[in-house]
Scaffold this active site. Structure first.
Site, PDB file in Angstrom:
ATOM      1  N   ALA A 171       5.473   9.200   0.981  1.00 53.87           N
ATOM      2  CA  ALA A 171       4.040   8.301   1.507  1.00 53.87           C
ATOM      3  C   ALA A 171       3.179   8.297   0.933  1.00 53.87           C
ATOM      4  O   ALA A 171       1.767   7.510   1.647  1.00 53.87           O
ATOM      5  CB  ALA A 171       4.654   7.416   2.687  1.00 53.87           C
ATOM      6  N   ASN A 172       3.085   9.269   0.702  1.00 56.70           N
ATOM      7  CA  ASN A 172       1.139   9.824   0.581  1.00 56.70           C
ATOM      8  C   ASN A 172       0.769   9.736  -0.817  1.00 56.70           C
ATOM      9  O   ASN A 172      -0.437  10.251  -1.004  1.00 56.70           O
ATOM     10  CB  ASN A 172       1.130  11.760   0.958  1.00 56.70           C
ATOM     11  N   SER A 173       1.449   8.684  -1.632  1.00 56.63           N
ATOM     12  CA  SER A 173       1.238   8.802  -3.318  1.00 56.63           C
ATOM     13  C   SER A 173       1.517   7.920  -3.653  1.00 56.63           C
ATOM     14  O   SER A 173       2.727   7.231  -3.471  1.00 56.63           O
ATOM     15  CB  SER A 173       1.250  10.100  -4.228  1.00 56.63           C
ATOM     16  N   GLY A 208       4.616   5.156  -2.985  1.00 60.92           N
ATOM     17  CA  GLY A 208       4.831   5.507  -1.368  1.00 60.92           C
ATOM     18  C   GLY A 208       4.186   4.922  -0.567  1.00 60.92           C
ATOM     19  O   GLY A 208       3.934   4.125   0.325  1.00 60.92           O
ATOM     20  N   SER A 244      14.840   3.684 -10.795  1.00 65.22           N
ATOM     21  CA  SER A 244      14.056   3.631 -12.189  1.00 65.22           C
ATOM     22  C   SER A 244      14.943   2.676 -13.806  1.00 65.22           C
ATOM     23  O   SER A 244      16.348   2.584 -13.675  1.00 65.22           O
ATOM     24  CB  SER A 244      13.659   4.693 -12.520  1.00 65.22           C
ATOM     25  N   TYR A 281      15.432  12.947 -15.474  1.00 63.56           N
ATOM     26  CA  TYR A 281      15.363  12.649 -14.716  1.00 63.56           C
ATOM     27  C   TYR A 281      16.316  10.953 -14.486  1.00 63.56           C
ATOM     28  O   TYR A 281      16.966  10.494 -13.785  1.00 63.56           O
ATOM     29  CB  TYR A 281      14.409  11.990 -15.215  1.00 63.56           C
TER      30      TYR A 281
HETATM   31  N1  LIG Z   1       5.400   5.364 -11.482  1.00 59.69           N
HETATM   32  C1  LIG Z   1       6.334   5.084 -12.424  1.00 59.69           C
HETATM   33  O1  LIG Z   1       6.131   4.011 -13.775  1.00 59.69           O
HETATM   34  C2  LIG Z   1       7.650   4.774 -11.487  1.00 59.69           C
HETATM   35  C3  LIG Z   1       8.794   4.076 -12.625  1.00 59.69           C
HETATM   36  C4  LIG Z   1      10.280   3.751 -12.356  1.00 59.69           C
HETATM   37  C5  LIG Z   1      10.675   4.347 -10.476  1.00 59.69           C
HETATM   38  N2  LIG Z   1       9.018   5.218  -9.974  1.00 59.69           N
HETATM   39  C6  LIG Z   1      10.062   5.605  -9.204  1.00 59.69           C
HETATM   40  O2  LIG Z   1       9.057   5.386  -7.704  1.00 59.69           O
HETATM   41  C7  LIG Z   1       9.224   6.766  -7.275  1.00 59.69           C
HETATM   42  C8  LIG Z   1       8.049   7.107  -6.733  1.00 59.69           C
HETATM   43  O3  LIG Z   1       7.210   7.885  -6.952  1.00 59.69           O
HETATM   44  P1  LIG Z   1       5.390   7.224  -7.372  1.00 59.69           P
HETATM   45  O4  LIG Z   1       5.238   6.816  -8.787  1.00 59.69           O
HETATM   46  O5  LIG Z   1       4.874   6.676  -6.836  1.00 59.69           O
HETATM   47  O6  LIG Z   1       4.842   9.024  -7.880  1.00 59.69           O
HETATM   48  P2  LIG Z   1       4.060  10.348  -6.975  1.00 59.69           P
HETATM   49  O7  LIG Z   1       2.888   9.072  -7.166  1.00 59.69           O
HETATM   50  O8  LIG Z   1       4.195  10.951  -8.157  1.00 59.69           O
HETATM   51  O9  LIG Z   1       4.868  10.187  -5.648  1.00 59.69           O
HETATM   52  C9  LIG Z   1       5.789  10.857  -5.727  1.00 59.69           C
HETATM   53  C10 LIG Z   1       5.512  10.864  -4.515  1.00 59.69           C
HETATM   54  O10 LIG Z   1       6.712  12.320  -3.906  1.00 59.69           O
HETATM   55  C11 LIG Z   1       6.603  13.168  -3.392  1.00 59.69           C
HETATM   56  N3  LIG Z   1       7.796  14.385  -3.814  1.00 59.69           N
HETATM   57  C12 LIG Z   1       7.597  14.917  -4.981  1.00 59.69           C
HETATM   58  N4  LIG Z   1       8.835  15.934  -4.999  1.00 59.69           N
HETATM   59  C13 LIG Z   1       9.024  15.995  -3.492  1.00 59.69           C
HETATM   60  C14 LIG Z   1      10.081  16.883  -2.803  1.00 59.69           C
HETATM   61  N5  LIG Z   1      10.482  17.620  -3.074  1.00 59.69           N
HETATM   62  N6  LIG Z   1       9.805  16.580  -1.455  1.00 59.69           N
HETATM   63  C15 LIG Z   1       8.796  15.772  -0.680  1.00 59.69           C
HETATM   64  N7  LIG Z   1       8.623  14.478  -1.638  1.00 59.69           N
HETATM   65  C16 LIG Z   1       8.188  14.573  -2.820  1.00 59.69           C
HETATM   66  C17 LIG Z   1       5.407  13.297  -3.045  1.00 59.69           C
HETATM   67  O11 LIG Z   1       4.741  14.062  -3.093  1.00 59.69           O
HETATM   68  P3  LIG Z   1       3.774  15.296  -3.142  1.00 59.69           P
HETATM   69  O12 LIG Z   1       2.053  14.200  -3.438  1.00 59.69           O
HETATM   70  O13 LIG Z   1       3.666  16.435  -2.042  1.00 59.69           O
HETATM   71  O14 LIG Z   1       3.996  15.580  -4.617  1.00 59.69           O
HETATM   72  C18 LIG Z   1       4.752  12.140  -3.816  1.00 59.69           C
HETATM   73  O15 LIG Z   1       4.309  11.625  -2.404  1.00 59.69           O
HETATM   74  C19 LIG Z   1       9.651   7.517  -7.065  1.00 59.69           C
HETATM   75  O16 LIG Z   1      11.352   7.925  -7.154  1.00 59.69           O
HETATM   76  C20 LIG Z   1      10.177   7.132  -9.120  1.00 59.69           C
HETATM   77  O17 LIG Z   1      10.853   8.133  -9.174  1.00 59.69           O
HETATM   78  C21 LIG Z   1       8.238   5.650 -10.834  1.00 59.69           C
END
Ligand SMILES: NC(=O)c1ccc[n+]([C@@H]2O[C@H](COP(=O)([O-])OP(=O)(O)OC[C@H]3O[C@@H](n4cnc5c(N)ncnc54)[C@H](OP(=O)(O)O)[C@@H]3O)[C@@H](O)[C@H]2O)c1
Length: 325
Positions: free
Chosen positions: A50-52, A55, A181, A206
């Protein structure tokens, strides 16, 4: 002639830039997946990662709806920083600020993802959002020896959910939301090499982890029938977040990539709408085992609906995470 061509190119570039800017600032409008502020009062929501990105945006939206939001994060410093920003943004937007007693907004709590303490410290849990994820990293293993993308995206959430099921059941009606995804379409569950020790393809892995998210959701929905705990899965679309941190974009191409992503990718708030909708909307009360995009149910490929693969993946995952020896 050269002058005409230069002027034409400049006009085309200017027109394109104006069109992109118009698209950003005039539309598309953000459709709020949840609804009225106050809808989530009295509800506790745990969001992983939830920090990025998504989330963080999901946390902000659910706070706005009055929820008590637990930011489940692996790095306390990053989480506290994000929480501080969220509190400031909410106050600037005119709300009283989460944690204050003055009005509608909910409460924001930061927790390291310590599963055991989480289970014992929280008296109730109304919504679990399995959101954290990692995308196309180089070959790495988790501390427990699992291929990183399968370990984080599928197995970590598989274990977390199982540890929290008792709490979710005692808090019913409750909901589980899983962020997958569309790229699941390019994955397969190759049971003979789940840790990718024979070969590693970061895109395939992935997609495999995101297919596993869907199979997990459908098998869990079957197991939860009659409990008043629902579980649904979603794809958020293509969203401008930190997910691409492991993707190398050449320096010269970066400005073009930034322009394209600024113009065509969803913002995190737009991308979070389906998570918020599934977490909070009365429209999906009682709905379980379904796949959503843009707050609407969508069809799945047959491979994501294969019940025997879903059961086998569940059984193997139980052994891998140590629930069953
Ligand atoms: N962005 C897109 O276009 C897209 C498309 C389809 C699906 N998604 C899905 O959306 C979800 C959120 O991704 P996002 O796009 O918001 O990416 P993001 O900004 O990179 O956020 C990912 C989050 O997951 C955390 N994380 C990564 N590895 C972890 C671990 N080992 N243990 C605990 N937390 C962990 C990260 O923490 P840190 O900051 O500490 O690394 C961060 O808070 C993911 O499941 C992704 O597959 C995203």
């Amino acid at each position: 002639m050269a002058l005409v061509a230069t002027v034409a190119a400049l006009l085309a570039a200017l027109g394109g830039a104006l069109w992109l800017a118009a698209r950003r600032f005039v539309g598309p409008s953000v459709q709020h997946g949840g609804g009225d502020s106050g809808l989530m009062h009295g509800k506790t929501v745990l969001i992983t990662g939830a920090n990025s990105g998504l989330g963080r945006a999901t946390a902000a939206e659910l706070l706005r709806l009055g929820a008590r939001v637990i930011m489940g994060c692996r790095d306390r410093a990053r989480a506290e920083e994000a929480a501080g920003q969220l509190r400031r943004e909410l106050r600037q937007a005119g709300g009283p600020g989460p944690g204050s007693d003055a009005g509608e907004a909910g409460e924001l709590v930061v927790r390291e993802l310590d599963l055991a303490s989480l289970r014992s410290e929280e008296p109730r849990l109304d919504v679990l959002i399995n959101n954290a994820g990692i995308f196309q990293c180089p070959y790495m293993k988790t501390e427990d020896g699992f291929e990183m993308q399968f370990g984080v995206n599928h197995l970590g959430h598989f274990l977390l959910t199982n540890l929290l099921l008792g709490l979710l059941k005692s808090s019913a009606p409750s909901r589980i939301v899983v962020v997958s995804s569309k790229l699941y379409k390019y994955g397969d569950i190759n049971f003979e090499d789940l840790n990718s020790e024979q070969s590693y393809n970061k895109s395939f892995c992935y997609s495999r982890s995101k297919l596993a998210n869907i199979l997990f959701t459908r098998e869990l929905a079957r197991r939860l029938e009659g409990t008043n705990v629902t579980v649904n899965v979603l794809h958020p679309g293509i969203v401008r977040t930190n997910l691409g941190r492991h993707i190398h974009i050449p320096l010269l191409v970066k400005p073009l990539f930034n322009l394209v992503s600024w113009a065509f990718f969803k913002t995190p708030v737009e991308g979070a709408q389906t998570s918020v909708y599934l977490a909070s909307s009365p429209e999906v009360e009682g709905v379980s085992g379904k796949y959503f995009g843009d707050c609407k149910e969508e069809a799945l490929l047959p491979k994501a609906m294969d019940e025997s693969v879903a059961r086998k993946l569940w059984d193997i995952s139980e052994v891998m995470v140590g629930i069953l020896k």
